[in-house]
Scaffold this motif. Structure first.
Motif, mmCIF file in Angstrom:
data_model
loop_
_atom_site.group_PDB
_atom_site.id
_atom_site.type_symbol
_atom_site.label_atom_id
_atom_site.label_comp_id
_atom_site.label_asym_id
_atom_site.label_seq_id
_atom_site.Cartn_x
_atom_site.Cartn_y
_atom_site.Cartn_z
ATOM 1 N N THR A 1 0.716 3.817 -3.223
ATOM 2 C CA THR A 1 0.062 5.118 -3.066
ATOM 3 C C THR A 1 1.055 6.270 -3.110
ATOM 4 O O THR A 1 0.726 7.353 -3.619
ATOM 5 N N HIS B 1 -8.673 5.058 4.992
ATOM 6 C CA HIS B 1 -8.437 3.747 4.375
ATOM 7 C C HIS B 1 -8.416 2.656 5.453
ATOM 8 O O HIS B 1 -7.966 2.887 6.574
ATOM 9 N N TRP C 1 -15.408 5.533 -0.982
ATOM 10 C CA TRP C 1 -15.869 4.297 -0.371
ATOM 11 C C TRP C 1 -16.606 4.593 0.929
ATOM 12 O O TRP C 1 -16.552 5.717 1.445
ATOM 13 N N THR D 1 -6.305 1.669 -5.977
ATOM 14 C CA THR D 1 -7.327 0.637 -5.758
ATOM 15 C C THR D 1 -6.753 -0.751 -5.516
ATOM 16 O O THR D 1 -7.419 -1.596 -4.915
ATOM 17 N N PHE E 1 -6.890 10.567 2.843
ATOM 18 C CA PHE E 1 -7.077 9.274 2.179
ATOM 19 C C PHE E 1 -6.565 8.137 3.065
ATOM 20 O O PHE E 1 -7.227 7.109 3.243
ATOM 21 N N ARG F 1 -17.029 3.288 4.923
ATOM 22 C CA ARG F 1 -16.514 2.500 6.042
ATOM 23 C C ARG F 1 -17.663 2.267 7.014
ATOM 24 O O ARG F 1 -18.450 3.185 7.285
ATOM 25 N N LEU G 1 -6.833 -2.614 -2.092
ATOM 26 C CA LEU G 1 -8.089 -3.113 -1.533
ATOM 27 C C LEU G 1 -8.380 -4.548 -1.955
ATOM 28 O O LEU G 1 -9.271 -5.194 -1.392
ATOM 29 N N TRP H 1 0.834 -1.203 0.000
ATOM 30 C CA TRP H 1 0.000 0.000 0.000
ATOM 31 C C TRP H 1 0.861 1.243 0.000
ATOM 32 O O TRP H 1 0.603 2.203 -0.757
#
Length: 754
Positions: A517, A588, A667, A536, A584, A669, A539, A513
């Motif tokens: 990123t 996440h 998204w 993405t 972000f 959560r 995920l 990750w």
């Protein structure tokens, strides 16, 4: 599992079994033994020194006293002059006594002063075979109770008991500033079954310095060795161990420790502030000196509390000789570095953290150790702690030795150390460094440079077994703590329980990750549409492990620049990008870790030799970034939807995953309770997008709880007037939707309020 016995011994002094009475002087010391003692080559000093019955009621007391011009044995009111039997200082007193004498030795020095002291060689063994056997029990905590320099009392006499594992040595002596570093004066007793050498030196005071002088199996004298289980050490560049004894902190964190036992880290908020104590802040007016542990308790702990971090992770503070290793090449794993103070000072730092409600994690290094001559390498003249074959025992990347995890005493030494920090110093977790290098026999090696395991594979079976046993021991004996693996490969089940075949860690750093990123956010916005998958992809596997999202020290060194320096664009855009990226990250799935300085936008690459640039906070952009991280942490801890189901796919729902053209991603959560929902939306272009519709899982009012473009953070203040009501208009596969204004280069977090 049976704990090691306490080193404190009460009652009369233990003694060696008396020799059978014989007539004459048949048991007088042989001249060859005297010569060997004076050359410091004799392997059985108790067979020569101390009290020996040499006939019926006839005794000799023998001592090596190179510092003495004359010496006398004092038995009650009787003084018996000692005869110099060797010019270098071997003394013998002969006298009649009906039983084993209780005596002292009066030593007259060359300066005509006299000092009366007890004789180390009048005492019997202070260890037992059971204790020594526990040193092979991986997961037991016997090592720091049995080995090292323990402050004990024997027969009413205080002193230090030294014990060290050196099974292949011909002779081991304690040397220090209390005996002029002379290996002839305090040779040790060997326990053949276990390879442990031990010696009690009575009346020795705290604060002195010591090492071990060792003759290897070939008789060669090795460089003086620091104690592998020293509880304190000299401040580098000095390398001696320090006489402290097993520290006995005065704890004030009982409430913290009781509540810790019930913690469920997987379902709780964890936001970690990673810190290098030597460069978080310094004192320029006093030679740029370090802050002490106590000063750090007064400054760092309140700062982390104000910033909303739940934990502080310390780069390794086990004693290490080289500042530039940042602690990753430790020599004394049981000693908190003396750079910042004493062991008691360190425990006060932990007390202060716990009183403030902050946990302390330690970056722990069982994967390798340095080649320094005073360290563990070839400790007893053989490859004792490390593999002999460099294909197994030498790290090519770091120029360090690799522990031989297949030797039970070595694995026990390390596993006991893990427990030591969690139980004795009340630390709340261990981040285990370089786990990948431990798991793979071919780590960073070409063909022919490594040795396959017994099945022909590249898995290091001994290291795997060690890691599993260590994790089992720490979670069993220190409930509420955590172990975290820095593991950069796709090894399965790193954070899964050992009974399912996993390694047993509580968490794993999500290195993938981080790389993906950071690669994305470093691109110019015009190019990001071609790299949308970097946002993405994580995920796809986000719930395969219990992940921590790390922006660690490794990302701001070795020419990589600072986090702020990675951001593209002009000054405003750099800060906006970093603010959006932090939003972000906090939205996440996964726990959070941020290296010091990142929270306020340190501009220069990290330098371990100087303080962070705290003066930057006079600039509104830097102050705004710091306020943003603070607010993110507090929002995160107050919003179960952002942490309660970090490790569960059911706690995450894609809303917008495919809008690469606009660089928008969104998204939901979800918390454990119905209706606990947070919506995270990021716009990674410098374009305001009004009227952007996003589907949401439920009706209700969605409060704009966080906007990285807020004016107080240095942004342009584009937003949604505090919140938006969901309408019954389908979008993105959802029955309800929000119409939002998306600020430029910004992240929004909207929390449903019913």
């Amino acid at each position: 599992m049976q704990a090691a016995a306490s080193p404190r011994v009460s009652g009369p002094a233990p003694s060696r079994p008396a020799r059978p009475p014989v007539a004459g002087r048949d048991y007088a010391v042989h001249p060859d033994a005297v010569e060997a003692m004076m050359r410091a080559e004799h392997g059985d000093p108790f067979g020569v020194l101390g009290p020996h019955e040499v006939g019926e009621g006839q005794w000799e007391v023998r001592a090596v006293l190179p510092e003495a011009r004359a010496a006398t044995v004092v038995v009650g009111e009787t003084r018996v002059p000692m005869e110099r039997r060797h010019p270098a200082g071997f003394f013998v007193a002969s006298f009649a006594h009906p039983q084993r004498p209780d005596y002292r030795i009066a030593v007259e020095g060359w300066d005509n002063t006299e000092r009366t002291r007890r004789d180390p060689y009048e005492y019997g063994a202070t260890l037992n075979q059971q204790e020594i056997g526990l040193l092979r029990d991986v997961g037991n905590d016997a090592v720091h109770r049995v080995l090292g320099a323990q402050a004990v009392e024997i027969g009413g006499t205080p002193g230090f008991r030294f014990a060290v594992w050196a099974p292949n040595a011909r002779r081991v002596s304690v040397v220090g500033d209390f005996n002029d570093w002379d290996g002839r004066r305090h040779p040790m007793r060997l326990w053949q079954d276990g390879g442990v050498w031990e010696l009690f030196i009575p009346e020795l005071k705290k604060g002195g310095h010591y090492k071990f002088e060792i003759r290897g199996p070939d008789g060669a004298l090795l460089p003086l060795k620091a104690d592998p289980v020293a509880f304190a050490a000299q401040q580098p560049p000095e390398t001696a161990s320090r006489l402290e004894g097993l520290p006995s902190p005065v704890w004030r964190d009982q409430a913290w420790m009781q509540s810790r036992n019930a913690l469920d880290h997987r379902h709780g908020p964890i936001s970690i502030y990673e810190v290098h104590l030597g460069s978080w802040a310094r004192v320029p007016g006093e030679g740029n000196r370090y802050l002490t542990y106590r000063e750090l308790a007064e400054r760092l702990i309140p700062y982390a509390k104000e910033m909303g971090f739940t934990h502080i992770e310390l780069l390794p503070i086990t004693e290490h000789p080289f500042d530039g290793s940042w602690g990753y090449q430790p020599v004394s794993l049981y000693a908190p570095t003396s750079r910042f103070g004493s062991p008691e000072d360190f425990s006060e730092f932990v007390n202060a953290a716990h009183e403030a409600g902050i946990g302390i994690l330690l970056d722990w290094v069982p994967g390798h150790f340095p080649l320094d001559a005073h360290g563990l390498g070839q400790f007893d003249g053989t490859h004792l702690y490390e593999h002999a074959d460099p294909r197994q025992g030498f790290h090519q990347d770091w120029g360090t030795y690799i522990y031989n995890f297949g030797r039970t005493e070595v694995s026990a030494f390390l596993a006991s150390n893990a427990r030591f920090w969690l139980e004795h110093y009340h630390l709340d977790g261990l981040r285990v460094d370089a786990v990948a290098s431990m798991l793979y026999l071919d780590y960073s090696r070409r063909a022919g440079e490594w040795i396959p395991n017994q099945y022909g594979g590249n898995e290091n079976l001994e290291a795997i077994d060690f890691l599993r046993k260590t994790n089992e021991a720490t979670y069993s004996h220190a409930p509420g703590t955590m172990t975290v693996a820095e593991e950069s490969t796709s090894w399965p089940g790193v954070s899964h329980p050992t009974y399912t075949g996993g390694l047993g860690f509580g968490f794993k750093w999500n290195m993938g990750w981080m790389h993906d990123t950071l690669r994305f956010i470093s691109k110019e916005p015009v190019h990001r549409r071609y790299h949308h998958h970097d946002l993405t992809f994580g995920l796809l596997y986000a719930f395969s492990e219990n992940f921590i999202l790390p922006l660690s020290h490794d990302e701001v060194v070795h020419g990589k620049g600072s986090l702020l320096g990675k951001m593209p664009g002009d000054r405003w855009q750099k800060f906006a990008n970093l603010r959006a990226y932090f939003g972000f990250m906090w939205g996440h799935p996964g726990k959070k870790l941020l290296f010091m300085g990142g929270e306020f936008g340190q501009e220069k690459e990290w330098n371990h030799n100087q303080s962070l640039d705290w003066h930057l906070l006079d600039d509104p952009f830097h102050a705004g970034l710091k306020a943003l991280v603070r607010d993110l942490n507090h929002l995160y801890a107050a919003t179960p939807a952002l942490y309660a189901r970090d490790t569960e796919a059911a706690g995450f729902q894609w809303l917008v995953s495919d809008d690469a053209e606009n660089n928008v991603i969104a998204w939901a959560r979800k918390g454990r309770e119905p209706g606990e929902i947070a919506i995270v939306v990021s716009n990674f272009t410098p374009v305001v997008r009004h009227g952007y519709r996003i589907g949401v899982p439920m009706a209700g009012h969605y409060r704009e709880a966080f906007n990285s473009d807020a004016e107080g953070y240095g942004g342009s203040n584009v937003g949604n007037y505090g919140g938006v009501d969901a309408v019954a208009e389908a979008s993105h596969g959802q029955g309800h939707s929000l119409t939002l204004s998306l600020p430029p280069l910004a992240t929004l977090i909207l929390v449903r309020q019913g």
